[in-house]
Design a protein around this motif. Structure first.
Motif, PDB file in Angstrom:
ATOM      1  N   PHE A 154       0.855  -1.187   0.000  1.00 14.24           N
ATOM      2  CA  PHE A 154       0.000   0.000   0.000  1.00 14.24           C
ATOM      3  C   PHE A 154       0.894   1.241   0.000  1.00 14.24           C
ATOM      4  CE2 PHE A 154      -2.924   3.049   2.045  1.00 14.24           C
ATOM      5  CZ  PHE A 154      -4.019   2.861   1.248  1.00 14.24           C
ATOM      6  N   ILE A 155       1.480   1.505  -1.161  1.00 10.72           N
ATOM      7  CA  ILE A 155       2.420   2.607  -1.286  1.00 10.72           C
ATOM      8  C   ILE A 155       2.120   3.365  -2.559  1.00 10.72           C
ATOM      9  CG2 ILE A 155       4.283   1.544   0.053  1.00 10.72           C
ATOM     10  CD1 ILE A 155       5.471   0.508  -2.493  1.00 10.72           C
ATOM     11  N   GLY A 156       2.898   4.432  -2.798  1.00 17.09           N
ATOM     12  CA  GLY A 156       2.696   5.209  -4.010  1.00 17.09           C
ATOM     13  C   GLY A 156       1.688   6.318  -3.790  1.00 17.09           C
ATOM     14  N   ASN A 157       1.418   7.074  -4.832  1.00 18.55           N
ATOM     15  CA  ASN A 157       0.477   8.182  -4.766  1.00 18.55           C
ATOM     16  C   ASN A 157      -0.946   7.645  -4.831  1.00 18.55           C
ATOM     17  OD1 ASN A 157      -1.035  10.485  -5.064  1.00 18.55           O
ATOM     18  ND2 ASN A 157       0.313  11.417  -6.567  1.00 18.55           N
ATOM     19  N   GLN A 158      -1.678   7.738  -3.731  1.00 23.38           N
ATOM     20  CA  GLN A 158      -3.022   7.184  -3.686  1.00 23.38           C
ATOM     21  C   GLN A 158      -4.031   7.997  -4.489  1.00 23.38           C
ATOM     22  OE1 GLN A 158      -3.431   4.148  -2.430  1.00 23.38           O
ATOM     23  NE2 GLN A 158      -1.220   4.289  -2.183  1.00 23.38           N
ATOM     24  N   PHE A 159      -3.651   9.211  -4.930  1.00 19.73           N
ATOM     25  CA  PHE A 159      -4.528  10.018  -5.767  1.00 19.73           C
ATOM     26  C   PHE A 159      -4.313   9.745  -7.252  1.00 19.73           C
ATOM     27  CE2 PHE A 159      -4.098  12.345  -1.783  1.00 19.73           C
ATOM     28  CZ  PHE A 159      -5.420  12.670  -1.509  1.00 19.73           C
ATOM     29  N   ALA A 160      -3.359   8.866  -7.580  1.00 23.06           N
ATOM     30  CA  ALA A 160      -3.102   8.507  -8.975  1.00 23.06           C
ATOM     31  C   ALA A 160      -4.303   7.763  -9.550  1.00 23.06           C
ATOM     32  CB  ALA A 160      -1.839   7.645  -9.053  1.00 23.06           C
ATOM     33  N   PRO A 161      -4.390   7.665 -10.885  1.00 22.28           N
ATOM     34  CA  PRO A 161      -5.563   7.017 -11.493  1.00 22.28           C
ATOM     35  C   PRO A 161      -5.867   5.626 -10.945  1.00 22.28           C
ATOM     36  CG  PRO A 161      -4.306   8.153 -13.164  1.00 22.28           C
ATOM     37  CD  PRO A 161      -3.508   8.256 -11.901  1.00 22.28           C
ATOM     38  N   PHE A 162      -4.832   4.825 -10.697  1.00 23.31           N
ATOM     39  CA  PHE A 162      -5.040   3.499 -10.136  1.00 23.31           C
ATOM     40  C   PHE A 162      -4.808   3.461  -8.628  1.00 23.31           C
ATOM     41  CE2 PHE A 162      -4.669   1.525 -14.439  1.00 23.31           C
ATOM     42  CZ  PHE A 162      -5.785   0.710 -14.365  1.00 23.31           C
ATOM     43  N   GLY A 163      -4.523   4.596  -8.003  1.00 30.36           N
ATOM     44  CA  GLY A 163      -4.381   4.629  -6.563  1.00 30.36           C
ATOM     45  C   GLY A 163      -5.715   4.376  -5.884  1.00 30.36           C
TER      46      GLY A 163
END
Length: 337
Positions: free
Chosen positions: A157-166
């Motif tokens: 559960f990492i990365g930009n959560q507002f990204a298209p697939f977040g």
């Protein structure tokens, strides 16, 4: 008592049940649930208002990120346990169904009246909430785009959560928000009709709702379609800073898996001997010496986003339909007793 007499006595009762106007059922439902409707309207309005108000500065607001990541997904679960689960369970538990369904109206018409009033309210409120959530996700993504979106993927559960697939970006789609809340509501209705105990229905509904959400978002979503595999050169970066697709770079794909392939195309672990390499060139040479041919990245391209939205919406639509059909069969079978 003769058969003719029994028939003459049952006919007026049946006719009286049929003459109950549906408008009266709708008005009764509003009278019974107006406090819940108004309080939910206020709560959803406040939540949507906070998201709208802070959307321009969402990248700098941890509270808004918390609202979008935790409170918005949890809101559909709250409807499941406080609207759906008690609706039938309380009638059975308090024995009020014996009066309502045997004298005034059939259980099917009573239940339909509830759904006709409450479901459209949920659709409207969660359309507003989904709109606010979508603006937050869009504004954050425009201001601070990232290359790779991990979301709920197997990599963590990492990365930009507002990204298209977040997790936030993906679920901010309005039809999905409506699907989540209607699923929770119908699941609560079904569980309440099955167990006939309010607290038990609330607990089982919550467990079922969370389990389904985790199963679809955390397990199934990454694999709605077979991922695309990109093979990188050994001397390239070990992280996909833009996954090349031909001459283009797919910004913000959903990274499903990554690792290394040997010369035969089998997935292998990173060799322990290469951890001590002092430079990228030394690491590349070490990998070659240990039979590593390529780093690989399995990902879902952003071009599939709309398809993934429709697949997930279809999953919840099927679950809602199955719950309503099962509920209809159940209440017809059980009648009033």
């Amino acid at each position: 008592m003769t058969a003719a007499t029994a028939s003459s006595l049952s006919a007026p009762v049946s006719a009286a049940r049929d003459r109950v106007p549906f408008s009266g059922l709708l008005w009764l439902t509003w009278r019974q649930h107006r406090l819940a409707i108004v309080s939910t309207l206020v709560a959803v309005g406040a939540l949507a208002g906070m998201l709208y108000w802070d959307s321009a500065d969402v990248a700098h607001s941890g509270s808004t990120t918390l609202l979008a990541m935790v409170v918005v997904p949890a809101s559909a679960g709250l409807i499941a346990i406080f609207w759906g689960a008690p609706l039938l369970a309380r009638e059975y538990e308090q024995q009020t169904h014996l009066l309502v369904w045997s004298q005034d109206v059939s259980v099917a018409r009573w239940l339909l009246g509830k759904i006709v009033v409450l479901a459209p309210v949920l659709v409207v409120l969660w359309a507003v909430l989904g709109s606010a959530d979508g603006i937050v996700a869009h504004n954050d993504w425009v201001q601070y785009p990232s290359v790779v979106s991990y979301g709920y993927s197997s990599l963590g559960f990492i990365g930009n959560q507002f990204a298209p697939f977040g997790s936030i970006g993906f679920e901010a789609w309005i039809p999905l928000q409506i699907g989540y809340v209607l699923f929770g509501f119908t699941l609560g209705l079904l569980v309440g009709a099955l167990v006939r105990r309010t607290m038990m229905a609330i607990g089982l509904t919550l467990a079922g709702f969370v389990a389904v959400r985790i199963l679809i978002a955390g397990v199934a979503r990454d694999h709605f379609m077979a991922p695309v595999r990109y093979l990188a050169a050994l001397n390239s970066s070990s992280s996909p800073a833009g996954i090349a697709t031909g001459q283009n770079v797919d910004t913000a794909p959903l990274l499903v898996n990554s690792g290394y392939l040997d010369n035969a195309g089998n997935v292998v672990d990173f060799p322990n001997a290469c951890y001590s390499a002092q430079s990228p060139a030394a690491t590349s040479d070490c990998l070659k010496q240990n039979g590593i041919a390529h780093p690989f990245f399995d990902y879902q391209p952003v071009s599939r986003l709309a398809t993934f939205h429709l697949i997930e919406l279809g999953c919840y639509a099927a679950l809602i339909a199955a719950a309503l059909i099962t509920l209809g069969l159940l209440v017809r079978k059980r009648r009033v007793g």
